[in-house]
Motif scaffolding. Structure first.
Motif, PDB file in Angstrom:
ATOM      1  N   PHE A  69      -1.059  74.919  83.995  1.00 25.23           N
ATOM      2  CA  PHE A  69      -0.476  74.908  85.331  1.00 25.23           C
ATOM      3  C   PHE A  69       1.022  74.638  85.214  1.00 25.23           C
ATOM      4  N   LYS A  75      -0.584  73.383  93.794  1.00 26.18           N
ATOM      5  CA  LYS A  75      -1.788  73.634  93.016  1.00 26.18           C
ATOM      6  C   LYS A  75      -2.918  74.249  93.845  1.00 26.18           C
ATOM      7  N   TYR A  78      -1.956  77.765  94.643  1.00 23.87           N
ATOM      8  CA  TYR A  78      -1.875  78.481  93.368  1.00 23.87           C
ATOM      9  C   TYR A  78      -3.258  78.935  92.907  1.00 23.87           C
ATOM     10  N   TYR A 243       0.598  83.150  85.944  1.00 24.09           N
ATOM     11  CA  TYR A 243      -0.862  83.041  85.822  1.00 24.09           C
ATOM     12  C   TYR A 243      -1.317  83.460  84.435  1.00 24.09           C
TER      13      TYR A 243
END
Length: 356
Positions: A69, A75, A78, A243
């Motif tokens: 991450f 988060k 995400y 990602y």
């Protein structure tokens, strides 16, 4: 509550889900093989015979990689972004009719009491609107991914990808309106059944709408020559730069699922769906199987078209992409809608006599 019926639905949904994931996995292998052929190299050939286990190896790699991450990401959002993209890609398959009605296997009839199987999860009266709604929602996955990554490259990639997809939803919607006007229904099975005698591509408005739809289809799926969302030389692969591992795999699978979904829709809207040319096999016990086979062949052709175009045409500039969408495609789409209305009222019966 009819538990046997729920069990039959569950088996149908799980079977379709298995077919989707398997088909998408081997679609990625097919693209890499065709790319190798076009570039005069072998492509994947180490994992299994002819590289047939390469999708399995890729899946294990994505699952086994460490989840990282980036610093200061949002988060929750995400993680939500790839989930939205994957969910929308799967939900779109719920209303696609792959064929007519098949007799259920004896074991399924004994287990659930169901004698026939419709080759479709759901058949709502507003199937076309459902597909357009799901297509619109998928934009949020890309937009949220770019924003939540705390990376300016990702944000720029998300913004331009969102603008691209919203822009090309309009001409795609107009091309579908042409088909709705000619068939008089928003139900995908009705649209397919209306082409038993003549495919929509053979009608003048359908011919115009087809080229509008196919152009918008490439832009909506972020594929070359419109893959500005992933212009590697400019944006470090765009909205999903930050990602990796399984999170990236969800975006990757969603893209290929959307390509197959668009191939199915093209077949249903313009090329007769699961209807067989010249009524071959009509009235026989194998009619549904023949229709399913022809539907798969048509879908495979358009799935191959995605690959062929990707490794043939160069990428557009972004200003060319937006100019084509707003100044060319939308006016042509409006013309096609008007043309379809006039054709349906005055010329349709006379034109169909040429093909019946």
């Amino acid at each position: 509550m009819d538990w046997a019926l729920l069990l039959a639905w569950g088996i149908k949904i799980l079977s379709l889900f298995f077919v989707i994931l398997t088909g998408v996995a081997y679609y990625t292998l097919a693209e890499r093989k065709f790319a190798g052929f076009i570039q005069d190299r072998p492509g994947p050939n180490r994992a299994g015979i002819f590289g047939l286990f390469q999708p399995l190896a890729d899946g294990i790699k994505f699952i086994a990689k460490e989840e990282i991450f980036p610093k200061n990401v949002s988060k929750g959002m995400y993680l939500l972004a790839p989930t939205i993209s994957m969910t929308c890609a799967i939900m779109a398959w719920a209303v696609i009719p792959f064929g007519g009605t098949l007799p259920a296997p004896e074991w399924l009839t004994a287990l659930t009491g169901v004698a026939t199987i419709d080759l479709q999860i759901a058949n709502p009266d507003s199937g076309v609107l459902y597909m357009l709604a799901i297509s619109s929602l998928s934009v949020y996955g890309i937009m949220i991914a770019g924003w939540s990554s705390n990376n300016k490259y990702s944000l720029l990639g998300g913004v331009r990808s969102t603008a691209q997809m919203i822009s090309y939803e309009l001409p795609m919607g107009l091309s579908i309106v042409v088909i709705v006007i000619m068939t008089g229904s928003l139900k995908l099975t009705d649209i397919s059944d209306s082409q038993k005698d003549m495919w929509n591509i053979l009608s003048p408005p359908g011919f115009v709408a087809f080229f509008i739809y196919v152009t918008a289809m490439f832009a909506e799926t972020n594929r070359l020559p419109f893959d500005l969302a992933e212009a590697e030389s400019e944006l470090v692969v765009g909205f999903h730069t930050e990602y990796g591992a399984f999170k990236f795999a969800l975006f990757f699978l969603a893209e290929y699922m959307n390509m197959i979904t668009m191939s199915c829709l093209t077949t249903l809207l313009f090329f007769g769906g699961y209807n067989v040319p010249f009524h071959l096999g009509a009235g026989s016990h194998y009619q549904a199987f023949i229709g399913l086979g022809f539907f798969i062949l048509k879908v495979l052709f358009f799935a191959f078209l995605f690959i062929w175009v990707r490794w043939t045409l160069p990428r557009f500039r972004y200003d060319q992409l937006m100019k084509l969408g707003w100044k060319k495609m939308i006016p042509w789409g409006l013309f096609a809608v008007m043309f379809a209305a006039i054709y349906t009222v005055y010329w349709k019966e006379g034109w169909m006599k040429l093909f019946i």
